[in-house]
Design a protein around this motif. Sequence first.
Motif, PDB file in Angstrom:
ATOM      1  N   SER A  28      -8.340   9.380  -5.520  1.00  0.00           N
ATOM      2  CA  SER A  28      -8.339   8.284  -6.490  1.00  0.00           C
ATOM      3  C   SER A  28      -7.809   7.035  -5.800  1.00  0.00           C
ATOM      4  O   SER A  28      -6.838   7.096  -5.037  1.00  0.00           O
ATOM      5  N   VAL A  29      -8.460   5.921  -6.069  1.00  0.00           N
ATOM      6  CA  VAL A  29      -8.074   4.634  -5.508  1.00  0.00           C
ATOM      7  C   VAL A  29      -7.692   3.712  -6.657  1.00  0.00           C
ATOM      8  O   VAL A  29      -8.428   3.599  -7.642  1.00  0.00           O
ATOM      9  N   LEU A  30      -6.548   3.067  -6.520  1.00  0.00           N
ATOM     10  CA  LEU A  30      -6.033   2.233  -7.606  1.00  0.00           C
ATOM     11  C   LEU A  30      -5.578   0.894  -7.024  1.00  0.00           C
ATOM     12  O   LEU A  30      -4.794   0.862  -6.070  1.00  0.00           O
ATOM     13  N   PHE A  31      -6.097  -0.191  -7.570  1.00  0.00           N
ATOM     14  CA  PHE A  31      -5.644  -1.544  -7.233  1.00  0.00           C
ATOM     15  C   PHE A  31      -4.945  -2.116  -8.471  1.00  0.00           C
ATOM     16  O   PHE A  31      -5.583  -2.267  -9.516  1.00  0.00           O
ATOM     17  N   CYS A  32      -3.679  -2.435  -8.351  1.00  0.00           N
ATOM     18  CA  CYS A  32      -2.929  -3.008  -9.475  1.00  0.00           C
ATOM     19  C   CYS A  32      -2.564  -4.452  -9.167  1.00  0.00           C
ATOM     20  O   CYS A  32      -1.789  -4.727  -8.244  1.00  0.00           O
ATOM     21  N   VAL A  33      -3.134  -5.380  -9.930  1.00  0.00           N
ATOM     22  CA  VAL A  33      -2.774  -6.795  -9.816  1.00  0.00           C
ATOM     23  C   VAL A  33      -1.647  -7.058 -10.813  1.00  0.00           C
ATOM     24  O   VAL A  33      -1.764  -6.736 -12.002  1.00  0.00           O
ATOM     25  N   LYS A  34      -0.573  -7.639 -10.323  1.00  0.00           N
ATOM     26  CA  LYS A  34       0.608  -7.823 -11.170  1.00  0.00           C
ATOM     27  C   LYS A  34       0.464  -9.063 -12.063  1.00  0.00           C
ATOM     28  O   LYS A  34       1.170 -10.054 -11.908  1.00  0.00           O
ATOM     29  N   TYR A  64      -3.429 -15.505  -9.245  1.00  0.00           N
ATOM     30  CA  TYR A  64      -2.835 -14.176  -9.319  1.00  0.00           C
ATOM     31  C   TYR A  64      -3.577 -13.100  -8.519  1.00  0.00           C
ATOM     32  O   TYR A  64      -2.961 -12.122  -8.083  1.00  0.00           O
ATOM     33  N   TYR A  65      -4.874 -13.240  -8.345  1.00  0.00           N
ATOM     34  CA  TYR A  65      -5.652 -12.198  -7.658  1.00  0.00           C
ATOM     35  C   TYR A  65      -5.593 -12.408  -6.151  1.00  0.00           C
ATOM     36  O   TYR A  65      -6.561 -12.845  -5.526  1.00  0.00           O
ATOM     37  N   GLN A  66      -4.420 -12.121  -5.598  1.00  0.00           N
ATOM     38  CA  GLN A  66      -4.172 -12.245  -4.174  1.00  0.00           C
ATOM     39  C   GLN A  66      -3.641 -10.917  -3.642  1.00  0.00           C
ATOM     40  O   GLN A  66      -2.961 -10.176  -4.374  1.00  0.00           O
ATOM     41  N   PRO A  67      -3.935 -10.580  -2.390  1.00  0.00           N
ATOM     42  CA  PRO A  67      -3.409  -9.327  -1.835  1.00  0.00           C
ATOM     43  C   PRO A  67      -1.895  -9.189  -1.974  1.00  0.00           C
ATOM     44  O   PRO A  67      -1.390  -8.100  -2.258  1.00  0.00           O
ATOM     45  N   GLU A  68      -1.159 -10.291  -1.812  1.00  0.00           N
ATOM     46  CA  GLU A  68       0.301 -10.217  -1.882  1.00  0.00           C
ATOM     47  C   GLU A  68       0.818 -10.028  -3.314  1.00  0.00           C
ATOM     48  O   GLU A  68       2.016  -9.840  -3.514  1.00  0.00           O
ATOM     49  N   ASN A  69      -0.094 -10.066  -4.294  1.00  0.00           N
ATOM     50  CA  ASN A  69       0.279  -9.766  -5.677  1.00  0.00           C
ATOM     51  C   ASN A  69      -0.373  -8.456  -6.138  1.00  0.00           C
ATOM     52  O   ASN A  69      -0.533  -8.226  -7.328  1.00  0.00           O
ATOM     53  N   THR A  70      -0.741  -7.613  -5.179  1.00  0.00           N
ATOM     54  CA  THR A  70      -1.483  -6.390  -5.481  1.00  0.00           C
ATOM     55  C   THR A  70      -0.808  -5.174  -4.861  1.00  0.00           C
ATOM     56  O   THR A  70      -0.371  -5.220  -3.708  1.00  0.00           O
ATOM     57  N   VAL A  71      -0.735  -4.110  -5.647  1.00  0.00           N
ATOM     58  CA  VAL A  71      -0.295  -2.806  -5.142  1.00  0.00           C
ATOM     59  C   VAL A  71      -1.519  -1.905  -5.085  1.00  0.00           C
ATOM     60  O   VAL A  71      -2.264  -1.799  -6.067  1.00  0.00           O
ATOM     61  N   VAL A  72      -1.742  -1.278  -3.939  1.00  0.00           N
ATOM     62  CA  VAL A  72      -2.850  -0.337  -3.772  1.00  0.00           C
ATOM     63  C   VAL A  72      -2.268   1.063  -3.587  1.00  0.00           C
ATOM     64  O   VAL A  72      -1.359   1.255  -2.781  1.00  0.00           O
ATOM     65  N   ILE A  73      -2.795   2.004  -4.358  1.00  0.00           N
ATOM     66  CA  ILE A  73      -2.369   3.399  -4.216  1.00  0.00           C
ATOM     67  C   ILE A  73      -3.608   4.267  -4.027  1.00  0.00           C
ATOM     68  O   ILE A  73      -4.577   4.150  -4.788  1.00  0.00           O
ATOM     69  N   ILE A  74      -3.568   5.098  -3.005  1.00  0.00           N
ATOM     70  CA  ILE A  74      -4.639   6.069  -2.781  1.00  0.00           C
ATOM     71  C   ILE A  74      -4.004   7.449  -2.777  1.00  0.00           C
ATOM     72  O   ILE A  74      -3.041   7.701  -2.047  1.00  0.00           O
ATOM     73  N   SER A  75      -4.531   8.314  -3.627  1.00  0.00           N
ATOM     74  CA  SER A  75      -4.002   9.674  -3.741  1.00  0.00           C
ATOM     75  C   SER A  75      -5.140  10.667  -3.558  1.00  0.00           C
ATOM     76  O   SER A  75      -6.189  10.544  -4.190  1.00  0.00           O
ATOM     77  N   GLY A  76      -4.937  11.635  -2.666  1.00  0.00           N
ATOM     78  CA  GLY A  76      -5.968  12.637  -2.437  1.00  0.00           C
ATOM     79  C   GLY A  76      -6.235  12.819  -0.958  1.00  0.00           C
ATOM     80  O   GLY A  76      -5.346  12.642  -0.124  1.00  0.00           O
ATOM     81  N   LYS A  77      -7.464  13.134  -0.617  1.00  0.00           N
ATOM     82  CA  LYS A  77      -7.870  13.368   0.768  1.00  0.00           C
ATOM     83  C   LYS A  77      -8.581  12.139   1.319  1.00  0.00           C
ATOM     84  O   LYS A  77      -9.559  11.673   0.744  1.00  0.00           O
ATOM     85  N   PHE A  78      -8.092  11.613   2.439  1.00  0.00           N
ATOM     86  CA  PHE A  78      -8.668  10.420   3.062  1.00  0.00           C
ATOM     87  C   PHE A  78      -8.133  10.309   4.482  1.00  0.00           C
ATOM     88  O   PHE A  78      -7.172  10.997   4.856  1.00  0.00           O
ATOM     89  N   ASP A  79      -8.747   9.425   5.268  1.00  0.00           N
ATOM     90  CA  ASP A  79      -8.286   9.163   6.628  1.00  0.00           C
ATOM     91  C   ASP A  79      -7.353   7.958   6.605  1.00  0.00           C
ATOM     92  O   ASP A  79      -7.786   6.839   6.307  1.00  0.00           O
ATOM     93  N   GLU A  80      -6.075   8.173   6.895  1.00  0.00           N
ATOM     94  CA  GLU A  80      -5.070   7.120   6.749  1.00  0.00           C
ATOM     95  C   GLU A  80      -5.349   5.920   7.644  1.00  0.00           C
ATOM     96  O   GLU A  80      -5.297   4.764   7.195  1.00  0.00           O
ATOM     97  N   ASP A  81      -5.626   6.142   8.910  1.00  0.00           N
ATOM     98  CA  ASP A  81      -5.865   5.027   9.831  1.00  0.00           C
ATOM     99  C   ASP A  81      -7.069   4.196   9.388  1.00  0.00           C
ATOM    100  O   ASP A  81      -7.046   2.959   9.457  1.00  0.00           O
ATOM    101  N   VAL A 136       0.823  -1.206   0.000  1.00  0.00           N
ATOM    102  CA  VAL A 136       0.000   0.000   0.000  1.00  0.00           C
ATOM    103  C   VAL A 136       0.862   1.263   0.000  1.00  0.00           C
ATOM    104  O   VAL A 136       1.773   1.409   0.817  1.00  0.00           O
ATOM    105  N   ILE A 137       0.543   2.164  -0.931  1.00  0.00           N
ATOM    106  CA  ILE A 137       1.189   3.479  -0.982  1.00  0.00           C
ATOM    107  C   ILE A 137       0.104   4.542  -0.846  1.00  0.00           C
ATOM    108  O   ILE A 137      -0.863   4.550  -1.618  1.00  0.00           O
ATOM    109  N   LEU A 138       0.269   5.403   0.130  1.00  0.00           N
ATOM    110  CA  LEU A 138      -0.701   6.470   0.377  1.00  0.00           C
ATOM    111  C   LEU A 138      -0.061   7.815   0.077  1.00  0.00           C
ATOM    112  O   LEU A 138       1.041   8.105   0.559  1.00  0.00           O
TER     113      LEU A 138
END
Length: 409
Positions: A25-31, A177-194, A13-15
């Motif tokens: 914007s919320v992005l889920f990238c499956v490798k 392939y569709y597993q959390p450990e094969n996924t990068v999540v990026i959230i950019s913008g305004k959100f509550d991190e916790d 996860v990258i915030l």
Amino acid sequence: MYSHKILDNGLDVILVKRDSMMSASVLFCVKVGSSKETKENAGLSHLIEHISFRATKRKNTFEIKQPIEEVGGVLNAFTSKNFTVFFAKIPSLKVNETLEIMSEILYEPLFKEEDIEKEKGIILEEISSYEDEPINIVFENLYKNVYDDNFSRPIMGYKDTVMNIKKTTIEEFHNKYYQPENTVVIISGKFDEDSVLKQLNGIKSIANLNSFKNNITSPSIVDKEIFIKKYKNDLASNYLVQGFKAPPKLDKSYYSTLVLNTFLGSGMSSLLFSKIREEEGLAYEVTSDYETYPKAGLLLFYAATTEKNLENLLGKIEEVVEDLKNNKEIEKWFNYGKKRLIGKLTLEVENNLSMALNVLDLYVNYGKIITIEEFIKNIEKVEIHNVVETAKNIFSNNKYVSILSPKNQ
């Protein structure tokens, strides 16, 4: 501004916090993408992308899309050679609900037989439309002859392979392939991190965290001259793509190639547009593209012209290439390319989705976070002699040419 965490379930996860924004914007990238398919199941990744929006274990297609779209948001996805990316643009208040919807799309889709057949029909129409476009044809003809099999196949696959994909094949590929450990999540913008981290950490993992490895791959590129000329009915123009092997994304010449590509074909003030369209009137459309992977790259010229201008167009492109190899007028174009590239990046990252896609591209290729500010600094370090040397190296490589011309009746 940037926060990076590997969660207990393996999610990467990258915030990117931007509290001055009113959106995110919320992005889920499956490798995984089309390069991981076989010849027999070509189009499988793209088919899964489509079906995933049909239904999940708890939501139908209306319940997936409506909560995001009713507030003016966007929910969509795309498939590439190495990745399948699901993304959303939403008002900040919708971030947590969007995470719930997207996590269900990725990890809990219902692959119902009727939905599979419906999406196969839609994709067949998409393939037909794609195959009718001369621009797509001329590029695909080049890829078939330049890239290895895994990268030369079209991402959508072929009509026969798509129609023959079985539900069991879809489920096996998805489970792998569709597993959390094969996924990068990026959230950019305004959100509550916790809040978003707690929610993402609640996604269950099925695979063994210690055994799952799926590195992105690069195509092998042929090391010989390529010239392909094909014909098609009902064309009014000739379509041309000319390519050269170029530095990969991890090469030290990557940034100088970005500057070179920008001044060659980006904008109406670019070298190709100025020399070929404005001065010579040889083409209505002319541009360049830099296609990169971690260990491979292509620099491509594209143009469309009339039959009578085709030979002159080829000659003019050759003249431009020779001038660049001999360092003629390069200072003027260098300054334009460098300034435009930095300016475009600066403007793009004002948009949260563009920011997320930029962060993703750099992270998955370099294996670490490179901020946009760092990326721009690397471009600023590029000097004229770097671009001169890069241009000489690129244009000394084998030439790959693909032409699509009108078929004589």
